[in-house]
Design a protein around this motif. Structure first.
Motif, PDB file in Angstrom:
ATOM      1  N   LEU A 257      -1.750  34.471 -90.603  1.00  0.00           N
ATOM      2  CA  LEU A 257      -2.191  33.080 -90.727  1.00  0.00           C
ATOM      3  C   LEU A 257      -1.252  32.147 -89.972  1.00  0.00           C
ATOM      4  N   HIS A 258       0.027  32.393 -90.127  1.00  0.00           N
ATOM      5  CA  HIS A 258       1.005  31.575 -89.402  1.00  0.00           C
ATOM      6  C   HIS A 258       0.794  31.698 -87.891  1.00  0.00           C
TER       7      HIS A 258
ATOM      8  N   ARG B 282      -2.419  29.840 -86.827  1.00  0.00           N
ATOM      9  CA  ARG B 282      -2.280  28.373 -86.826  1.00  0.00           C
ATOM     10  C   ARG B 282      -1.468  27.910 -85.641  1.00  0.00           C
ATOM     11  N   THR B 283      -0.398  28.623 -85.347  1.00  0.00           N
ATOM     12  CA  THR B 283       0.447  28.249 -84.214  1.00  0.00           C
ATOM     13  C   THR B 283      -0.344  28.339 -82.914  1.00  0.00           C
TER      14      THR B 283
ATOM     15  N   ALA C  92      -3.016  25.596 -82.721  1.00  0.00           N
ATOM     16  CA  ALA C  92      -2.421  24.280 -82.460  1.00  0.00           C
ATOM     17  C   ALA C  92      -2.065  24.140 -80.979  1.00  0.00           C
TER      18      ALA C  92
ATOM     19  N   ASP D 181     -10.203  21.081 -84.613  1.00  0.00           N
ATOM     20  CA  ASP D 181      -9.421  20.412 -85.648  1.00  0.00           C
ATOM     21  C   ASP D 181      -9.899  20.807 -87.045  1.00  0.00           C
TER      22      ASP D 181
ATOM     23  N   LEU E  87      -8.344  24.055 -87.824  1.00  0.00           N
ATOM     24  CA  LEU E  87      -6.929  23.897 -88.159  1.00  0.00           C
ATOM     25  C   LEU E  87      -6.780  23.446 -89.602  1.00  0.00           C
ATOM     26  N   ARG E  88      -7.682  22.558 -89.983  1.00  0.00           N
ATOM     27  CA  ARG E  88      -7.647  22.073 -91.363  1.00  0.00           C
ATOM     28  C   ARG E  88      -7.982  23.181 -92.349  1.00  0.00           C
TER      29      ARG E  88
ATOM     30  N   LEU F 276      -7.526  26.311 -91.954  1.00  0.00           N
ATOM     31  CA  LEU F 276      -6.405  27.255 -92.008  1.00  0.00           C
ATOM     32  C   LEU F 276      -5.211  26.671 -92.748  1.00  0.00           C
ATOM     33  N   SER F 277      -5.182  25.332 -92.867  1.00  0.00           N
ATOM     34  CA  SER F 277      -4.041  24.700 -93.540  1.00  0.00           C
ATOM     35  C   SER F 277      -4.248  24.545 -95.038  1.00  0.00           C
TER      36      SER F 277
ATOM     37  N   PRO G  93       0.232  19.461 -85.121  1.00  0.00           N
ATOM     38  CA  PRO G  93      -0.022  20.739 -85.796  1.00  0.00           C
ATOM     39  C   PRO G  93      -1.211  20.656 -86.765  1.00  0.00           C
ATOM     40  N   GLN G  94      -1.508  19.460 -87.279  1.00  0.00           N
ATOM     41  CA  GLN G  94      -2.610  19.321 -88.239  1.00  0.00           C
ATOM     42  C   GLN G  94      -3.937  18.991 -87.571  1.00  0.00           C
TER      43      GLN G  94
END
Ligand code: ADP
Length: 682
Positions: free
Chosen positions: A407-408, A411-412, A415, A427, A430-431, A433-434, A578-579
């Motif tokens: 997951l990390h 996301r990286t 982003a 986006d 990204l949300r 995944l956050s 990042p978000q």
């Protein structure tokens, strides 16, 4: 992967899957033939193929779905086999049969196997006595309203009407009570008829909050088969997958084996050949129910490849060439290594029911691929995203030793993926995944609805980063190629900048903020509305795409360090936080005009100067009209971007000017600066 399988294959698809199949074919020394519609003449899959055949036509029906054209292309190029990818002709039994008849290997199962699973209702009928659990429901031939209502009463509400011939989430309707059943049946029939030309329906009990868990199976022509474990595809919008992962979180070894064996039993029942996927719904009690079988490679196959190390396309090619599974493969030998998660990047508008979006991909910067990051993409910068085909642009897949690491990594990587010009779900993903709920793997098919509130919370506007970018911009021109020294050091370029500046910042939402920045030995102190922020940073040019400059911003905001990519053009600043991304409008007063590096104002297009409204030496205010131009029978005002002194007027009324011609020169004097500052304080 060195043995000879084929000399040449044709890939009857487009986009990322066509490119992906080519990758394996090339590694095996197989020549590839692409086919393309008029809309795809310069598409990536065409460029990557060894040969390419134009099908003509623009719509799918005129091109990729026209099996005669596809077969003609295979014959004309001497391709020995056709890989259908997914969608288009991949589950078309008549096409598989036509390939067989033409002596061309169809890289997929037999026409009979496709037929057996092609219809959801008959697939269920086929499995009725197989011991494979089915969702309670009705899948009979008798389709009268009376019969469907009787069955609905027996099954109970809520229930789901599905088109027997369905796919892609089309023709599905949830029915909450008997009150609406008749209307829902009529509507579902209409949808099914228009989407599939077939209005037969089936009824299923609507399971509450199930997970979508599917099993990858693979069989050769000698009856050998294995399951390559499961994928969780519960995160869906409009009943279509957007995030998939393997293995499924929370699986036990026993459940994995039960589901794997059930899936293999389904495949064996139809003497399956090649890669296939058996889809199940899994409930909270670990009970699972067969939904359907997809007789092709799935979009989400990369997560399985990443955890097993198997190249499924290689296996497909082997089997199509008449070979068995690789010798050393057995169910016991197949490993699960770590975890993999995939996101599907679509050209679509998450703010408008995820409807497909079109336009030109003026920015497309992919993250770096690595052993743990895979990008399957069918597009490149500058591509036109057309309305004719599936709006999926690419898939990004990340691997990790465990789910947290995967997951990390994902996301990286996401982003770092920069896209603009077409609305996408970047986006939104990204949300997703956050979300804490995602980190905790609280998965079910209503995941997106359940987290709607958090998913739609607006991001705070990062005025300070927009301001810092503007403040650092003048340093770009004078930047040496290699900046070896400490980027945080306040020496050098920063001290050469004006001691004070007033910035007019505007968010894409139309909010405007005036901010005053004062240089100090640490960088700048920024007065933003009622707060004061200490800014320091460095801006580096990374690339250029048309009129967009790609920059990397190293920022320190009140001591907090961050690094982010951004895209900058004359009129826009796009921060890739990042978000999610955040857009700002630049140089509003210039309208469509451009301000060049020397504070000059240039003509936005070729035209005639109609009127000059100022004289050299005149003090002007922000927004004041300086000159009026006419072009293409429309008037355009050239306005002052901020308070300034007119230094020179270079053209007079009646003059013809070319696009980009400098029209006036302005100077920001101390007096003008004070006025700008006063305006900022106001
Ligand atoms: P399609 O072939 O159109 O994609 P599927 O039958 O594969 O349709 O179902 C798509 C999705 O719809 C599933 O992944 C699941 O989220 C939901 N779904 C399907 N059947 C049921 C059911 N009986 N109960 C609850 N949700 C369901």
């Amino acid at each position: 992967m060195t043995e000879h399988l084929f000399n040449k294959i044709l890939i009857a698809n487009r986009g990322e899957i066509a490119v992906r199949v080519m990758r394996t074919a090339k590694a095996l020394g197989i020549r590839t033939v692409a086919i393309y519609s008029d809309a795809d003449a310069s598409a990536l899959h065409v460029q990557q193929a060894d040969e390419a055949i134009a099908l003509g036509g623009v719509t799918a029906a005129e091109s990729y779905l026209d099996m005669h054209k596809v077969l003609d292309a295979a014959r004309a190029t001497g391709a020995e086999a056709i890989h259908p990818g997914y969608g288009f002709l991949s589950e078309n039994a008549a096409f598989a049969r036509a390939c067989e008849d033409a002596g061309i290997a169809f890289i997929g199962p037999s026409a009979a196997a496709i037929e057996a699973m092609g219809d959801k209702a008959s697939a269920k009928a086929l499995l009725a006595d197989s011991g494979v659990p089915l969702v309670p429901g009705y899948h009979g031939d008798e389709q009268s309203d009376e019969r469907l209502s009787t069955e609905a009463e027996r099954i109970g509400y809520p229930l789901l009407l599905k088109a027997s011939a369905g796919g892609g989430g089309k023709g599905m309707r949830i029915v909450l009570s008997a009150a609406t059943l008749h209307d829902d049946i009529a509507a579902a029939r209409r949808e099914a008829r228009s989407a599939f030309g077939d209005d037969r329906l089936l009824i299923e009990k609507y399971l509450i909050r199930p997970r979508h868990v599917e099993v990858q199976v693979f069989m050769d022509s000698f009856g050998n088969g294995v399951y390559l474990f499961e994928r969780d595809c519960s995160v869906q919008r409009r009943h279509q997958k957007v995030i998939e992962e393997a293995p499924a979180p929370g699986m036990t070894a026993a459940l994995r084996q039960r589901m794997g064996e059930a899936a293999l039993a389904v495949a064996q029942r139809i003497q399956y050949r090649g890669a296939g996927t058996v889809e199940f719904l899994l409930d909270a009690n670990h009970e699972f129910f067969f939904m359907e079988m997809n007789t092709r490679l799935q979009v989400e196959h990369p997560v399985t490849e990443m955890i097993t190390g198997v190249d499924l396309v290689y296996w497909q090619l082997r089997v199509a060439a008449g070979k068995g599974l690789p010798q050393d493969v057995s169910q016991q030998s197949l490993p699960i290594n770590g975890h993999a998660i995939e996101i599907r990047l679509y050209a679509e508008d998450p703010d408008n029911h995820f409807l497909p979006a079109i336009g030109r991909l003026k920015l497309w910067q992919a993250p770096e691929r690595s052993a743990s990051v895979r990008l399957d993409s069918g597009v490149q910068q500058g591509d036109e995203v057309s309305p004719y085909y599936d709006p999926m642009l690419a898939k990004l897949i990340a691997h990790g030793r465990d789910r947290t690491e995967a997951l990390h990594n994902l996301r990286t990587a996401l982003a770092a993926l920069q896209v603009d010009g077409v609305k996408t779900n970047r986006d939104f993903l990204l949300r997703l995944l956050s979300l804490e709920a995602f980190a905790n793997a609280e998965l079910s098919t209503d995941f997106i609805e359940r987290n709607q509130h958090e998913l739609t919370q607006p991001l705070p506007t990062h005025w300070e980063l927009a301001a810092l970018t503007e403040l650092l911009l003048p340093t770009l021109a004078s930047q040496p190629q290699q900046q070896a020294h400490d980027p945080w050091h306040a020496d050098g370029f920063q001290s050469a900048l004006p001691a004070q500046r007033v910035l007019r910042l505007e968010s894409a939402a139309g909010d405007v903020l005036r901010a005053r920045a004062r240089a100090n030995d640490q960088g700048w102190n920024l007065q933003l509305a009622d707060q004061s922020v200490q800014l320091q940073g460095r801006l580096e040019l990374k690339g250029q795409a048309d009129d967009i400059r790609l920059l990397q911003l190293e920022a320190r905001v009140n001591g907090q360090q961050q690094s982010l990519p951004l895209a900058l053009s004359e009129h826009e600043l796009l921060l890739f936080l990042p978000q999610g991304s955040q857009r700002f409008v630049r140089n509003r007063w210039l309208g469509e005009q451009a301000q060049d590096d020397h504070g000059g104002l240039t003509a936005p297009m070729a035209g005639q100067v109609l009127e000059v409204k100022v004289q050299p030496g005149e003090q002007v205010e922000a927004g004041q009209v300086l000159m009026i131009m006419e072009a293409m029978k429309m008037e355009h005002s050239i306005r002052a971007p901020q308070a300034a002194l007119v230094q020179a007027v270079l053209y007079q009324a009646g003059d013809q000017v070319a696009e980009g011609t400098e029209l006036l020169q302005l100077e920001i004097t101390a007096e003008a600066e004070a006025e700008n500052a006063a305006e900022a304080d106001a």
